[in-house]
Design a protein around this motif. Sequence first.
Motif, PDB file in Angstrom:
ATOM      1  N   ASN A 154      21.113  18.520  18.198  1.00 49.27           N
ATOM      2  CA  ASN A 154      21.175  19.545  19.229  1.00 49.27           C
ATOM      3  C   ASN A 154      20.128  19.191  20.285  1.00 49.27           C
ATOM      4  OD1 ASN A 154      20.564  21.948  20.737  1.00 49.27           O
ATOM      5  ND2 ASN A 154      21.636  23.111  19.170  1.00 49.27           N
ATOM      6  N   VAL A 155      20.561  19.049  21.529  1.00 52.70           N
ATOM      7  CA  VAL A 155      19.642  18.646  22.595  1.00 52.70           C
ATOM      8  C   VAL A 155      18.670  19.763  22.959  1.00 52.70           C
ATOM      9  CG1 VAL A 155      19.523  17.911  25.009  1.00 52.70           C
ATOM     10  CG2 VAL A 155      21.258  16.939  23.500  1.00 52.70           C
ATOM     11  N   LYS A 156      19.108  21.001  22.904  1.00 53.65           N
ATOM     12  CA  LYS A 156      18.264  22.118  23.327  1.00 53.65           C
ATOM     13  C   LYS A 156      17.045  22.327  22.438  1.00 53.65           C
ATOM     14  CE  LYS A 156      21.790  24.616  25.798  1.00 53.65           C
ATOM     15  NZ  LYS A 156      22.534  25.855  25.943  1.00 53.65           N
ATOM     16  N   ASP A 157      17.216  22.216  21.128  1.00 52.54           N
ATOM     17  CA  ASP A 157      16.083  22.476  20.234  1.00 52.54           C
ATOM     18  C   ASP A 157      15.662  21.264  19.397  1.00 52.54           C
ATOM     19  OD1 ASP A 157      18.033  22.315  18.257  1.00 52.54           O
ATOM     20  OD2 ASP A 157      18.033  24.463  17.834  1.00 52.54           O
ATOM     21  N   GLY A 158      16.371  20.150  19.526  1.00 47.82           N
ATOM     22  CA  GLY A 158      16.019  18.933  18.808  1.00 47.82           C
ATOM     23  C   GLY A 158      16.415  18.909  17.348  1.00 47.82           C
ATOM     24  N   GLN A 159      17.081  19.952  16.877  1.00 52.55           N
ATOM     25  CA  GLN A 159      17.459  20.036  15.466  1.00 52.55           C
ATOM     26  C   GLN A 159      18.539  19.020  15.100  1.00 52.55           C
ATOM     27  OE1 GLN A 159      16.126  22.027  12.971  1.00 52.55           O
ATOM     28  NE2 GLN A 159      14.584  22.408  14.534  1.00 52.55           N
ATOM     29  N   LEU A 160      18.371  18.406  13.943  1.00 51.02           N
ATOM     30  CA  LEU A 160      19.358  17.484  13.408  1.00 51.02           C
ATOM     31  C   LEU A 160      20.538  18.293  12.882  1.00 51.02           C
ATOM     32  CD1 LEU A 160      20.017  14.527  12.678  1.00 51.02           C
ATOM     33  CD2 LEU A 160      18.939  14.964  10.467  1.00 51.02           C
ATOM     34  N   ILE A 161      21.726  18.024  13.400  1.00 55.20           N
ATOM     35  CA  ILE A 161      22.937  18.727  12.960  1.00 55.20           C
ATOM     36  C   ILE A 161      23.560  18.002  11.776  1.00 55.20           C
ATOM     37  CG2 ILE A 161      25.279  19.412  13.634  1.00 55.20           C
ATOM     38  CD1 ILE A 161      24.170  19.589  16.542  1.00 55.20           C
ATOM     39  N   ARG A 162      23.647  16.676  11.899  1.00 53.78           N
ATOM     40  CA  ARG A 162      24.253  15.894  10.818  1.00 53.78           C
ATOM     41  C   ARG A 162      23.736  14.462  10.868  1.00 53.78           C
ATOM     42  NH1 ARG A 162      30.424  15.994   8.711  1.00 53.78           N
ATOM     43  NH2 ARG A 162      30.001  14.715   6.915  1.00 53.78           N
ATOM     44  N   GLN A 163      23.633  13.865   9.700  1.00 54.35           N
ATOM     45  CA  GLN A 163      23.189  12.490   9.565  1.00 54.35           C
ATOM     46  C   GLN A 163      24.284  11.726   8.824  1.00 54.35           C
ATOM     47  OE1 GLN A 163      19.536  12.354   7.402  1.00 54.35           O
ATOM     48  NE2 GLN A 163      19.005  10.333   8.163  1.00 54.35           N
ATOM     49  N   TYR A 164      24.801  10.684   9.454  1.00 60.25           N
ATOM     50  CA  TYR A 164      25.860   9.867   8.852  1.00 60.25           C
ATOM     51  C   TYR A 164      25.230   8.572   8.339  1.00 60.25           C
ATOM     52  CZ  TYR A 164      28.852  13.037  11.492  1.00 60.25           C
ATOM     53  OH  TYR A 164      29.455  14.150  12.010  1.00 60.25           O
ATOM     54  N   ARG A 165      25.255   8.388   7.037  1.00 59.49           N
ATOM     55  CA  ARG A 165      24.671   7.204   6.406  1.00 59.49           C
ATOM     56  C   ARG A 165      25.776   6.378   5.758  1.00 59.49           C
ATOM     57  NH1 ARG A 165      19.728   9.908   3.056  1.00 59.49           N
ATOM     58  NH2 ARG A 165      18.609  10.758   4.839  1.00 59.49           N
ATOM     59  N   GLY A 166      25.418   5.158   5.366  1.00 62.05           N
ATOM     60  CA  GLY A 166      26.354   4.333   4.617  1.00 62.05           C
ATOM     61  C   GLY A 166      26.882   3.128   5.373  1.00 62.05           C
ATOM     62  N   HIS A 167      26.506   2.989   6.624  1.00 66.70           N
ATOM     63  CA  HIS A 167      26.916   1.800   7.365  1.00 66.70           C
ATOM     64  C   HIS A 167      26.196   0.592   6.779  1.00 66.70           C
ATOM     65  CE1 HIS A 167      27.708   5.147  10.104  1.00 66.70           C
ATOM     66  NE2 HIS A 167      28.704   4.406  10.545  1.00 66.70           N
ATOM     67  N   THR A 168      26.848  -0.545   6.774  1.00 68.51           N
ATOM     68  CA  THR A 168      26.258  -1.742   6.167  1.00 68.51           C
ATOM     69  C   THR A 168      25.446  -2.566   7.157  1.00 68.51           C
ATOM     70  OG1 THR A 168      28.299  -2.972   6.574  1.00 68.51           O
ATOM     71  CG2 THR A 168      28.053  -1.905   4.417  1.00 68.51           C
ATOM     72  N   LYS A 169      25.577  -2.275   8.434  1.00 66.51           N
ATOM     73  CA  LYS A 169      24.823  -2.974   9.474  1.00 66.51           C
ATOM     74  C   LYS A 169      24.382  -1.967  10.521  1.00 66.51           C
ATOM     75  CE  LYS A 169      27.077  -7.387   8.906  1.00 66.51           C
ATOM     76  NZ  LYS A 169      27.774  -8.490   9.560  1.00 66.51           N
ATOM     77  N   ALA A 170      23.596  -2.441  11.467  1.00 67.76           N
ATOM     78  CA  ALA A 170      23.152  -1.578  12.571  1.00 67.76           C
ATOM     79  C   ALA A 170      24.362  -0.992  13.300  1.00 67.76           C
ATOM     80  CB  ALA A 170      22.306  -2.388  13.551  1.00 67.76           C
ATOM     81  N   VAL A 171      24.241   0.240  13.720  1.00 64.07           N
ATOM     82  CA  VAL A 171      25.309   0.894  14.483  1.00 64.07           C
ATOM     83  C   VAL A 171      25.032   0.603  15.953  1.00 64.07           C
ATOM     84  CG1 VAL A 171      26.467   3.067  14.999  1.00 64.07           C
ATOM     85  CG2 VAL A 171      25.538   2.674  12.713  1.00 64.07           C
ATOM     86  N   THR A 172      25.897  -0.217  16.563  1.00 67.14           N
ATOM     87  CA  THR A 172      25.640  -0.672  17.925  1.00 67.14           C
ATOM     88  C   THR A 172      26.565  -0.065  18.976  1.00 67.14           C
ATOM     89  OG1 THR A 172      27.060  -2.592  17.573  1.00 67.14           O
ATOM     90  CG2 THR A 172      24.706  -2.874  17.113  1.00 67.14           C
ATOM     91  N   ALA A 173      27.513   0.745  18.554  1.00 63.58           N
ATOM     92  CA  ALA A 173      28.433   1.382  19.506  1.00 63.58           C
ATOM     93  C   ALA A 173      28.772   2.785  19.007  1.00 63.58           C
ATOM     94  CB  ALA A 173      29.695   0.572  19.685  1.00 63.58           C
ATOM     95  N   ILE A 174      28.820   3.722  19.944  1.00 63.59           N
ATOM     96  CA  ILE A 174      29.078   5.140  19.630  1.00 63.59           C
ATOM     97  C   ILE A 174      30.150   5.661  20.594  1.00 63.59           C
ATOM     98  CG2 ILE A 174      28.088   7.454  19.806  1.00 63.59           C
ATOM     99  CD1 ILE A 174      27.092   6.107  17.368  1.00 63.59           C
ATOM    100  N   ALA A 175      31.029   6.476  20.079  1.00 57.51           N
ATOM    101  CA  ALA A 175      31.999   7.178  20.923  1.00 57.51           C
ATOM    102  C   ALA A 175      32.118   8.597  20.401  1.00 57.51           C
ATOM    103  CB  ALA A 175      33.351   6.488  20.889  1.00 57.51           C
ATOM    104  N   LEU A 176      32.185   9.539  21.296  1.00 55.56           N
ATOM    105  CA  LEU A 176      32.292  10.940  20.929  1.00 55.56           C
ATOM    106  C   LEU A 176      33.559  11.486  21.558  1.00 55.56           C
ATOM    107  CD1 LEU A 176      30.922  13.343  19.542  1.00 55.56           C
ATOM    108  CD2 LEU A 176      29.707  13.772  21.672  1.00 55.56           C
ATOM    109  N   LYS A 177      34.480  11.932  20.738  1.00 58.75           N
ATOM    110  CA  LYS A 177      35.737  12.492  21.222  1.00 58.75           C
ATOM    111  C   LYS A 177      35.716  13.996  20.987  1.00 58.75           C
ATOM    112  CE  LYS A 177      40.699  12.241  20.866  1.00 58.75           C
ATOM    113  NZ  LYS A 177      41.835  11.627  20.196  1.00 58.75           N
ATOM    114  N   GLU A 178      35.955  14.737  22.038  1.00 58.47           N
ATOM    115  CA  GLU A 178      35.941  16.201  21.915  1.00 58.47           C
ATOM    116  C   GLU A 178      37.332  16.759  22.024  1.00 58.47           C
ATOM    117  OE1 GLU A 178      32.717  18.311  23.814  1.00 58.47           O
ATOM    118  OE2 GLU A 178      31.976  16.357  24.440  1.00 58.47           O
TER     119      GLU A 178
END
Length: 64
Positions: free
Chosen positions: A40-64
């Motif tokens: 959450n950008v307003k208060d900095g709270q972590l909403i969710r943490q996605y773990r389990g990737h085997t390498k660095a996550v180098t690309a992100i896409a957000l579909k609404e």
Amino acid sequence: MIDIICSLAITTYQVWDCAFSKDSGVLLTGSSDKQVLLQNVKDGQLIRQYRGHTKAVTAIALKE
């Protein structure tokens, strides 16, 4: 001038990519620690943490 609303404790690793939600209220980040974080950008709270990737996550896409 830019006002700092809050500080996001994202990671101590390199952040490779990020994406804001349409309303700029949520930030999604991918980093060298093999995680994707949704915060959450307003208060900095972590909403969710996605773990389990085997390498660095180098690309992100957000579909609404």
